[in-house]
Design an enzyme around this catalytic site. Structure first.
Site, short mmCIF file in Angstrom:
data_model
loop_
_atom_site.label_atom_id
_atom_site.label_comp_id
_atom_site.label_asym_id
_atom_site.label_seq_id
_atom_site.Cartn_x
_atom_site.Cartn_y
_atom_site.Cartn_z
N VAL A 112 3.23 8.41 1.72
CA VAL A 112 3.82 9.15 2.84
C VAL A 112 5.27 8.70 3.08
O VAL A 112 6.18 9.52 3.18
CB VAL A 112 2.99 8.93 4.13
CG1 VAL A 112 3.73 9.46 5.35
CG2 VAL A 112 1.63 9.63 3.99
N ALA A 134 -6.75 3.69 3.50
CA ALA A 134 -6.17 4.29 2.29
C ALA A 134 -4.73 3.82 2.17
O ALA A 134 -3.78 4.57 2.35
CB ALA A 134 -6.25 5.81 2.38
N THR A 193 -2.57 3.01 -0.09
CA THR A 193 -1.60 3.66 -0.97
C THR A 193 -1.13 5.01 -0.41
O THR A 193 -0.01 5.43 -0.67
CB THR A 193 -2.19 3.86 -2.38
OG1 THR A 193 -3.52 4.38 -2.24
CG2 THR A 193 -2.27 2.56 -3.13
N ASP A 194 -2.01 5.68 0.34
CA ASP A 194 -1.58 6.94 0.97
C ASP A 194 -0.35 6.71 1.84
O ASP A 194 0.57 7.52 1.87
CB ASP A 194 -2.69 7.52 1.86
CG ASP A 194 -3.72 8.29 1.07
OD1 ASP A 194 -4.27 7.71 0.13
OD2 ASP A 194 -3.98 9.47 1.41
N TRP A 195 -0.34 5.59 2.56
CA TRP A 195 0.75 5.35 3.52
C TRP A 195 2.04 4.99 2.83
O TRP A 195 3.12 5.22 3.38
CB TRP A 195 0.31 4.34 4.58
CG TRP A 195 -0.89 4.92 5.25
CD1 TRP A 195 -2.20 4.53 5.13
CD2 TRP A 195 -0.92 6.12 6.04
NE1 TRP A 195 -3.01 5.40 5.80
CE2 TRP A 195 -2.26 6.38 6.37
CE3 TRP A 195 0.07 7.01 6.51
CZ2 TRP A 195 -2.64 7.48 7.15
CZ3 TRP A 195 -0.31 8.10 7.27
CH2 TRP A 195 -1.65 8.32 7.59
#
Lengths: 415, 419
Positions: free
Chosen positions: A189, A182, A184-186
């Site tokens: 974050v 994922a 884009t999650d990182w």
């Protein structure tokens, strides 16, 4: 329901964020991992969950020893350490009252539900600011809180496509792939930590809280900034081209000795090219007219790559990396999960650290990618089981009597 | 805590950042600038080497027109200074006295060698936060190793699980590792910054680009101590722990879309909406129509059955464009996103509706309205690009005069090639 923690999971002293209080309403990675980085640096993070809506991360493999369980997944455990866990059924009015109490004593709220969900619980920004005007609230979502597509569901593994990363990952002669996970999650974050720390310091200085509306789609475009300008200015639409580089050659992942083992190598200029030819014991190659300039090396890269692999295949990727590095050439093992675990560099830096855990005894948990010299992070305790600290939070932090707690328990507030 | 009466119009408005980085660290200072800090980019006389890095404005590599350099040096002022020369070091020490943050990305040990390591800088200004962004961090056996983007992606574990099984592991073709690490570095810097604002105590923030990439690799980087198995690359498909191979990217009429078939509480609504739509077009079999998606999961479905269902989905997608599939989804709640090109992204209605594209004043490239905008929307302190990337040493006079240097001093420094 009884907590096995006698004291705060963050009892260490000299932590940068000691005294900072965070309440987290999160599901998945982007919100929870943002809270984890702050918890690692001493913030008190109270994670609100409900058994009616199990966090997708809790049921995401791999699980410890391959045995599924909500407290056994590597994903959940790595992004929720150092936090308290409280179970609240937010559809229950008394659970909402408790949430309001937690928020009232907090500095920060982190949430990453679909836009509008917090509002349904009476905990949207407009509602919260009525009783807590100086709160810093991070609402992290795929596409932002506003705009025609704001309500669209989806996971980070799909958002990478929307944000352009799939189109630029893969081979020119094949369909698009995606960077792993994922992605884009990182980026969300990393950006969430930036936004919260800047807004928290701003509040310290001015007394003003605010809402941070973080669209993971938008912040994920930041690393693509040069390619976006290239499109605006030159009309160039970046596309996938394998491991090709527009400046270096040789450049790519080269097959080495062993099962599916590879070493990445990048030769950036003519000087490095000469050294490279010496490392692979082919000094004459440096004078080969097919490869004398970066441009020629790039246009004859298929031939060149074959010659290089005829050498790398006889060496382990670690040997290739070390031999190249001794001559100042950029090279690195294409590391698998096992390689990362064995990596002497990551070991020396204690990237993975053992933390105690109620079900597993202990597990290895990833530390933030930066070390602070005077206020280092402390990974003190593993991720909470669902509602592990409900009683502790109610009685010790909110000062509730045991009778009252038992009463609410009977009413289903903590489900 | 001293009450500050300085400019509070932006998140970091009162703070001064010195940016000594090369391409490995550009993004950190650029983001601090976007948040309102006064960022001073310190270039060597003649300019940063990365001003010659592609892509360029037009076809030629004109020295001030690297789009790469411009992108990650917006919102900075530029001065030139040779910190290898003694007089350059003296000036840097003076700049450090009045700075809040210094960001650098030199080989570990290099600043110590010229007497400007963290301990020395801390003596000059105990409040200073020094952030070092290096490939592997300041310590460890690989600390001195050379990298480029692909080496960082490889060593951080991002490449091994990415690509087709019959070809080598892949990086994202566009180099992004340094910008990703830059974003993480800002977070670490601001944690130290917050601590300094409370206690007056500065510190050294040691960022490892490798570890930043490890975070993007997430569970594939964490799995070994949990299950003793590695995640391998499987093209546009994913191999589940049970061995089941599921599809993540599908071709459609005019490109590709990302979708994966999922049942249970997280996927039921989405897959049912898609199946209804496929049914409307008469492409669903009786057995598929009766399927209970609440009970559908990867543990119980056979590979043959999954392949058959994914085949139906693929046929349906191929009849429709990205736009149709994505926009229809608006009312259908289907968890699907198009594989966007940058052109699609620039045209995207959602980004336009949120005012994502920003107008940048003073751009030498006439790029106004062309910059990707705020990293996030902050209700009290909106983020805005304030200035386009500077020319080489564009602010020498302005900043050195602030420091108390006279025109005469400046011409001496210029003659000695210090600035």
């Amino acid at each position: 329901m009884k907590s096995n923690l006698a004291e705060s999971p963050n009892a260490a002293t000299n932590q940068a964020l000691e005294g900072v209080k965070i309440v987290e309403f999160t599901i998945g990675a982007a919100g929870a991992a943002t809270g984890k980085f702050l918890a690692d640096h001493g913030a008190e993070v109270i994670r609100v969950e409900s058994s009616a809506r199990v966090d997708s991360c809790r049921v995401f493999p791999p699980y410890k020893d391959g045995i599924p369980g909500p407290d056994r997944g590597a994903y959940y455990l790595n992004i929720n350490n150092n936090k308290y866990g409280i179970a609240l059924n937010l559809k229950h009015p008394k659970a909402r009252e408790l949430a309001v109490k937690l928020i009232t004593r907090a500095d920060i709220v982190i949430e990453n539900f679909r836009p509008g969900v917090m509002g349904k619980w009476g905990l949207g920004w407009e509602q919260i600011r009525q009783f807590k005007p100086d709160l810093v609230m991070l609402s992290s979502s795929n596409l932002g809180q506003t705009g025609p597509m704001a309500q669209q569901p989806g996971f980070g593994v799909q958002l990478v496509a929307l944000a352009g990363y799939a189109h630029i990952t893969g081979w020119a002669d094949r369909p698009p792939l995606k960077p792993y996970g994922a992605y884009t999650d990182w980026l969300g974050v990393a950006t969430g930590v930036i936004a919260l720390m800047a807004a928290l310091e701003y509040r310290q200085r001015t007394g003003k809280g605010q809402l941070i509306d973080l669209s993971q789609y938008e912040c994920s475009l930041y690393p693509l900034f040069p390619s976006i300008l290239d499109y605006f200015v030159n009309g160039q639409v970046a596309s996938r081209a394998g491991n090709h580089s527009f400046s270096a050659a040789p450049h790519g992942a080269y097959r080495c000795q062993g099962e599916d083992r590879w070493c990445a190598i990048a030769v950036c200029d003519d000087d490095k090219w000469k050294k490279f030819c010496e490392v692979i014991n082919m000094p004459a190659l440096a004078r080969d007219e097919r490869f004398v300039s970066p441009l020629l090396r790039r246009s004859n890269s298929e031939e060149l790559d074959r010659l290089i692999e005829a050498w790398t295949i006889w060496h382990s990727p670690e040997d290739v990396m070390n031999l190249m590095q001794r001559s100042g050439i950029a090279a690195g093992v294409v590391q698998s999960g096992e390689d990362l675990y064995e990596d002497p560099q990551l070991k020396e830096r204690e990237h993975l650290r053992p933390v105690p855990h109620s079900e597993l005894g202990s597990y290895l948990c990833a530390a933030p990618p930066y070390g602070l010299s005077r206020t280092p992070c402390h990974l003190q305790h593993g991720a909470p089981s669902l509602g592990e600290h409900t009683e502790f939070v109610c009685t010790q932090i909110l000062g509730m009597s045991t009778d009252e707690f038992v009463g609410l328990l009977g009413e289903g507030v903590f489900e | 805590m001293v009450t500050d009466c300085r400019d509070n119009s932006e998140l970091l408005a009162p703070f001064r950042v010195l940016d000594l980085t090369d391409e490995k660290g550009f993004a950190c200072g650029a983001v601090l600038g976007l948040l309102g800090a006064d960022v001073v980019k310190i270039e060597r006389p003649g300019g940063d080497g990365a001003r010659k890095q592609p892509p360029f404005f037009g076809d030629e590599g004109h020295s001030e027109e690297s789009l790469y350099w411009s992108s990650f040096n917006t919102n900075k002022r530029s001065i030139t200074l040779d910190v290898k020369k003694k007089s350059g070091q003296d000036i840097l020490r003076r700049l450090c006295q009045k700075a809040d943050i210094l960001v650098e990305s030199m080989r570990p040990g290099l600043l110590e060698e010229i007497g400007l390591g963290w301990p020395a800088l801390s003596r000059i200004n105990p409040r200073l936060v020094v952030t070092s962004i290096t490939p592997f961090g300041q310590t460890g056996p690989y600390a001195q190793y050379e990298v480029t983007d692909i080496v960082c992606q490889a060593m951080g574990g991002q490449m091994y699980p990415c690509g087709d099984p019959d070809r080598p592991p892949l990086r994202i073709t566009t180099p992004v590792a340094y910008a990703v690490a830059g974003l993480y570095a800002v977070g670490g810097t601001l944690i130290a910054h917050y601590h300094r604002q409370l206690t007056g105590e500065g510190q050294h923030v040691d960022v490892s680009i490798q570890e930043c990439i490890c975070w993007t690799t997430s569970e594939a980087a964490w799995s070994w101590p949990f299950v003793g198995a590695v995640t391998s690359r499987f093209g546009a498909r994913r191999k589940r722990p049970t061995g089941l191979i599921t599809r993540e990217v599908y071709p459609c009429k005019d490109g590709h879309v990302a979708f994966y078939l999922m049942g249970g509480p997280q996927g039921e609504k989405s897959v049912r909406a898609l199946m209804d739509w496929i049914d409307e077009e008469g492409m669903v079999s009786e057995s598929l129509r009766r399927k209970d998606w609440a009970k559908f999961d990867y543990e119980s479905v056979s590979q043959d059955e999954l392949d058959a269902i994914e085949g139906v989905v693929e046929k349906f997608f191929q009849k429709h464009t990205k736009e149709e599939l994505y926009q229809k989804r608006t009312r259908k709640s289907i968890q699907l996103y198009p594989v966007n090109t940058l052109r699609d992204i620039v045209e995207d209605k959602q980004l336009k509706a949120r005012g994502f594209w920003d107008d940048v004043q003073g751009s030498t490239l006439n790029l106004s309205k062309l910059h990707p905008g705020a990293l996030f929307q902050a209700s009290e302190t909106p983020l805005k690009h304030k200035r386009a990337a500077p020319g080489i040493g564009e602010h020498n006079r302005e900043i050195y005069t602030e420091l108390g240097l006279t025109d005469e001093d400046l011409s001496v420094l210029l003659r000695e090639n210090v600035i």
